[in-house]
Design an enzyme around this catalytic site. Structure first.
Site, mmCIF file in Angstrom:
data_model
loop_
_atom_site.group_PDB
_atom_site.id
_atom_site.type_symbol
_atom_site.label_atom_id
_atom_site.label_comp_id
_atom_site.label_asym_id
_atom_site.label_seq_id
_atom_site.Cartn_x
_atom_site.Cartn_y
_atom_site.Cartn_z
ATOM 1 N N HIS A 15 0.873 -1.191 0.000
ATOM 2 C CA HIS A 15 0.000 0.000 0.000
ATOM 3 C C HIS A 15 0.902 1.231 0.000
ATOM 4 C CE1 HIS A 15 -3.647 2.267 1.620
ATOM 5 N NE2 HIS A 15 -2.657 3.118 1.859
ATOM 6 N N CYS B 56 -2.473 10.873 4.710
ATOM 7 C CA CYS B 56 -2.430 10.581 6.143
ATOM 8 C C CYS B 56 -2.586 11.885 6.916
ATOM 9 C CB CYS B 56 -1.111 9.904 6.508
ATOM 10 S SG CYS B 56 -0.998 9.492 8.262
#
Length: 310
Positions: free
Chosen positions: A207, A240
């Site tokens: 990922h 993020c």
């Protein structure tokens, strides 16, 4: 009969992509996207997460999405969880696959889950037990094994400790997640080669975030080391929230375009994914990290040959 796929792409846009967006999609809009992703040929789709609605309000309706969507038995629909409450919600809405997460970075795990990595690992046992009792599969994810903005390089022993904790809980499908966007192809090859050689019974997923434009290069590095499963996000959405400047995930359309050019079979219809990405771009109302949405597929670039003027 479907041709065996050379690689498997897991679409994570509905979870990792949308959870960072300020513009919320309705439940029905998510269901429509999920059904189209299924029709496009994805065999693994991350539908959402069962986190606290206060912490991640964008994912508050994941239960309803599961209940309303047209789910196919041969497709893996998974959701991210953090605790027993997440497993309970999965049971109630019919979700058959949950994913646990722990960060290889101590500081990131505190920021993301408000627990130390050790506390996260200690909580896995009860989650796994309850899930398995209800015929729910469990996979695991390790965030930031390729580096952290707090600790820089992550020692291999820290990564191995988490891998072995998962294995003790009979979790043998693991994802290495570059949430910080710090990975580079050489490092990916070295770490993947090491863990694949040491933990031969683990099924690996990679990922990558495209924070510094290395996402696709990192996917190729993983592919060269024998990894066949990769997470991607429509329109390149994501990022993020705990990492300054972190961009989204690698764009599904860009990865599909690359694999199509390389004659690598994914079993996924890129045109349907582009259509989804175009609609998503309008919904979020900002620029997105997909080159294909801006430039089109490579196959579509067909110009007439110029004629010499007499």
């Amino acid at each position: 009969m479907e041709k065996e796929r050379d690689v498997i792409l897991c679409e994570v846009g509905l979870r990792d992509g949308l959870q960072n967006e300020k513009s919320f999609l309705t439940t029905d809009e998510k269901v429509e996207i999920l059904n189209k992703l299924t029709d496009a040929g994805f065999k693994i789709i991350e539908v959402g997460s069962f986190m606290s609605p206060k912490a991640v309000p964008q994912m508050a309706d994941t239960d309803e999405v599961f209940k309303k969507a047209k789910l196919k038995p041969d497709v893996e629909y998974r959701a991210l969880i953090a605790n027993l409450k997440g497993v309970e919600r999965a049971i109630d809405c019919g979700c058959k696959k949950v994913k646990l997460n722990v960060s290889a970075s101590y500081a990131h795990n505190i920021a993301n889950l408000n627990m130390t990595p050790e506390e996260s690992v200690n909580g896995f046992k009860d989650c796994v037990k309850l899930a398995r009792e209800n015929n729910i599969e469990v996979s695991g994810s390790i965030s930031m094994p390729f580096g952290s903005p707090w600790e820089d390089e992550i020692p291999m022993k820290d990564i191995e400790t988490i891998i072995e904790a998962y294995l003790k809980n009979d979790i043998n499908e693991l994802s290495l997640s570059d949430a910080s966007g710090l990975a580079n192809p050489l490092q990916v090859k070295e770490i993947v080669r090491h863990v694949k050689n040491k933990y031969k019974d683990v099924s690996w997923i990679l990922h990558f975030h495209n924070t510094r434009g290395l996402g696709i290069a990192n996917i190729l590095a993983g592919l060269e080391e024998g990894v066949k499963k990769f997470d991607t996000s429509f329109a390149g959405l994501g990022g993020c929230p705990f990492v300054p400047g972190a961009a989204g995930n690698v764009s599904t359309e860009d990865v599909l375009n690359m694999f199509n050019q390389m004659k690598i079979n994914t079993g996924i219809d890129i045109d349907t994914v582009i259509e989804i990405g175009q609609k998503i771009r309008q919904k979020v109302n900002h620029d997105v990290g997909s080159y294909v949405l801006k430039a089109g597929k490579s196959d579509d670039l067909k110009l007439e040959l110029p004629k010499k003027k007499s």
